[in-house]
Design a protein around this motif. Sequence first.
Motif, PDB file in Angstrom:
ATOM      1  N   SER A 139       0.838  -1.206   0.000  1.00  0.00           N
ATOM      2  CA  SER A 139       0.000   0.000   0.000  1.00  0.00           C
ATOM      3  C   SER A 139       0.869   1.250   0.000  1.00  0.00           C
ATOM      4  CB  SER A 139      -0.908   0.031   1.228  1.00  0.00           C
ATOM      5  OG  SER A 139      -1.879  -0.977   1.122  1.00  0.00           O
ATOM      6  N   GLN A 163      -7.510   0.801  -0.875  1.00  0.00           N
ATOM      7  CA  GLN A 163      -7.786  -0.368  -0.042  1.00  0.00           C
ATOM      8  C   GLN A 163      -8.916  -0.032   0.939  1.00  0.00           C
ATOM      9  OE1 GLN A 163      -4.360  -1.929   2.063  1.00  0.00           O
ATOM     10  NE2 GLN A 163      -5.517  -3.643   2.908  1.00  0.00           N
ATOM     11  N   ASP A 170      -5.561  -1.488  -5.094  1.00  0.00           N
ATOM     12  CA  ASP A 170      -4.981  -1.936  -3.828  1.00  0.00           C
ATOM     13  C   ASP A 170      -5.965  -2.841  -3.087  1.00  0.00           C
ATOM     14  OD1 ASP A 170      -3.443  -2.324  -1.623  1.00  0.00           O
ATOM     15  OD2 ASP A 170      -3.347  -0.216  -1.014  1.00  0.00           O
ATOM     16  N   GLU A 171      -5.691  -4.120  -3.095  1.00  0.00           N
ATOM     17  CA  GLU A 171      -6.516  -5.112  -2.384  1.00  0.00           C
ATOM     18  C   GLU A 171      -7.995  -4.969  -2.736  1.00  0.00           C
ATOM     19  OE1 GLU A 171      -5.112  -7.320  -0.118  1.00  0.00           O
ATOM     20  OE2 GLU A 171      -3.224  -6.351   0.465  1.00  0.00           O
TER      21      GLU A 171
END
Lengths: 253, 481
Positions: A41, A85, A170-171
């Motif tokens: 991240s 995220q 991100d994720e």
Amino acid sequence: MLTIKNLHASIEGTPILRGINLEVKAGEVHAIMGPNGSGKSTLASVLAGREEYEVTEGEVIFKGKDLLELAPEDRAREGVFLAFQYPVEIPGVSTTNFLRTAVNQVREYRGLPALDAVKFLSVMKEKMKLVEIDQKLLSRSLNEGFSGGEKKRNEIFQMAMLEPTLSILDETDSGLDIDALRIVSNGVNQLKSDKTATIVVTHYQRLLDYIVPDYVHVIYNGRIVKSGTKELAMELEEKGYDWIKEEVNAASV
Amino acid sequence: MSKDNKILEELTSKDYEHGWSVDLETDDAPIGLNEGIIRWISAKKEEPGWLLEWRLKAFNNWLTMTEPVWANVHYPKINLQGLRYYSAPKNSNKPKSLDEIDPELLQIYERLGINLNEQKRLQGIAVDVVLDSVSVGTTFKETLSKLGIVFCSFSEAVHKHPELVKKYLGSVVPMTDNYYAALNSAVFSDGSFCYIPTGVRCPMELSTYFRINAANTGQFERTLIIADEGSYVSYLEGCTAPQRDENQLHAAVVEIYAGKNAEVKYSTVQNWYPGDKSGKGGIYNFVTKRGICAGDHSKISWTQVETGSAVTWKYPSCILKGDYSIGEFYSVAVTNNYQQADTGTKMIHIGKNTRSRIVSKGISAGKSQNSYRGQVQVMKRATNARNFSQCDSLLMGDRCGAHTFPYIDIQNSTAKVEHEATTSKIGADQLFYCNQRGISTEDAVALIVNGYAKEVLNQLPMEFAVEAQKLLALTLEGSVG
Ligand SMILES: Nc1ncnc2c1ncn2[C@@H]1O[C@H](COP(=O)(O)OP(=O)(O)O)[C@@H](O)[C@H]1O
Ligand SMILES: [Mg+2]
């Protein structure tokens, strides 16, 4: 399209990224994997221009420009998109209203005329189909009270609206059930072209069944310690990260 | 009589003679405040005797009062003797119609979203413009008068509808109410008057724009709105003042009367000059606004967007006298740089089953101080009274302050009073999220602030809401990053 050379970054004096090197070309999908806390991240945030992170060394060239010189909003306008995220809530501001401001500022930067309300809505309708998102959700305050899945879907919807050249996810798979995962991946895949590139950050190989990467990189302790193809992701799925940690630790002795 | 008062009286009666010696041909009152000045103003306006008497009574009351100091605002003492209490645009320059108003002035109004030209008038907003102390023109008079609606300058009402003025003037805000209200009662120059007859629903927004132009002039306008039984009116008030180094005083009084089943919506977008970035200049805004829900099932709703003034002292209130009457207060108060605002409301429940709702959104930036002061009072007779208060504060940066002073006084055990308060900051996370989508920081602040204030802005008539949004953004320009 994107060249990262020996990138070091720290937060509050603590070094997190310790020499990242990465080359991403148009048309490619790169997966970045790695155990929790390895700096995935952080890398995404540094590329997007989050001020809390201090770049202490290295350079990032995006479409021939020094990315690190640009303000975060200009990076976005140049075509860098980050699907967060943890998407942020903005009470009282609907996704529609938020995106209309964003889209028109991006268009202005790119020398395009602003979209009027009618045109904007018709573009929106079209993009909504991509991620099967409901109009009702878009009229509510941005991310406020959204479920995990709704937030992620909304991120990809925003990506569709802003038409970035480099997307960093991100994720995006975390918190998604299998149907939502399929829908979100489907959206991402439809937005891919030979002019755009995608960086997918994840620590599950599951997502990579849907968004198939050309390259897979493993970050550990702020460095890319291993790069490979989709097979590397399969191997990680099977064996976990310990063998990589051991390899790295053995090499550093 | 105390010795001080005797001295005062002597002094004022002396000045009074002096006051009379002033040439009536000039349109400015001489600087200073005394009985003579009050007579001068009253004579200038050719007022009937009863009104002059009323003014003088107010003045004598005022002499016995002292400036209130309880508000959370700090400013150097105002030299009331150094002000001019009446200033009319010179006859030769005075616009005969709205079309002749100074284009610069029109521009200022336009920036506020107020368009005085014909086109806008066609959109159905009747406008009364008060320049310095005088109402310079009212639009749409004829359309309104067909319905029996009176909408004109206060001075005109004094001459044409003395019975209404006499009956209601001071009935909601007594001349003895407070220091500034007493001062206003003595020296008020003009303002707007509005009467909606029984059963009439006013078909358009009525609106007044106040503008202070002349230097060293206090502005004391008086607004009186009377909604007779079963009537409805939505009233808008906007304000501007030019930038000046010295502080200027503004002390208005607004009275609203709502009869049985009547409803009055009063919206303000206050944009007086707030002073410069270092805190120099700006308007001192000490306003008394109060409405009475006199009849059963009546409703008064105050909505205010306060962005200007160096110092604001203002508590629009509702007296809920009629059974089942409703009072509402929706407020956004923004302070930046060195601005100070102490604002809020009073809801006084007298009748049975009365309800009140308070939504206050404070926004502080720079080194400003923003206070909410609210009082909910439930009297003995007010069975089943309900109040809900929501007081939120938004801080930008760490050099500003937000304060909340709720006062609750309940004398009837059936009352239900709820109070909620929150304080938040514009987060770096929120700004970064916006930036990442290509939105500049300034625009991100505007977006976040408008979202925060949405519940209040939604209360404003559409056109006003859009302009209020722009105004919020303008006020907060440069306050982050
Ligand atoms: N504000 C902060 N102060 C100190 N350390 C931080 C801060 N934010 C993140 N970190 C640390 O940086 C490391 C990398 O975090 P992150 O990039 O979020 O990892 P990942 O996304 O790979 O799970 C972690 O060890 C985390 O604890
Ligand atoms: Mg992470």
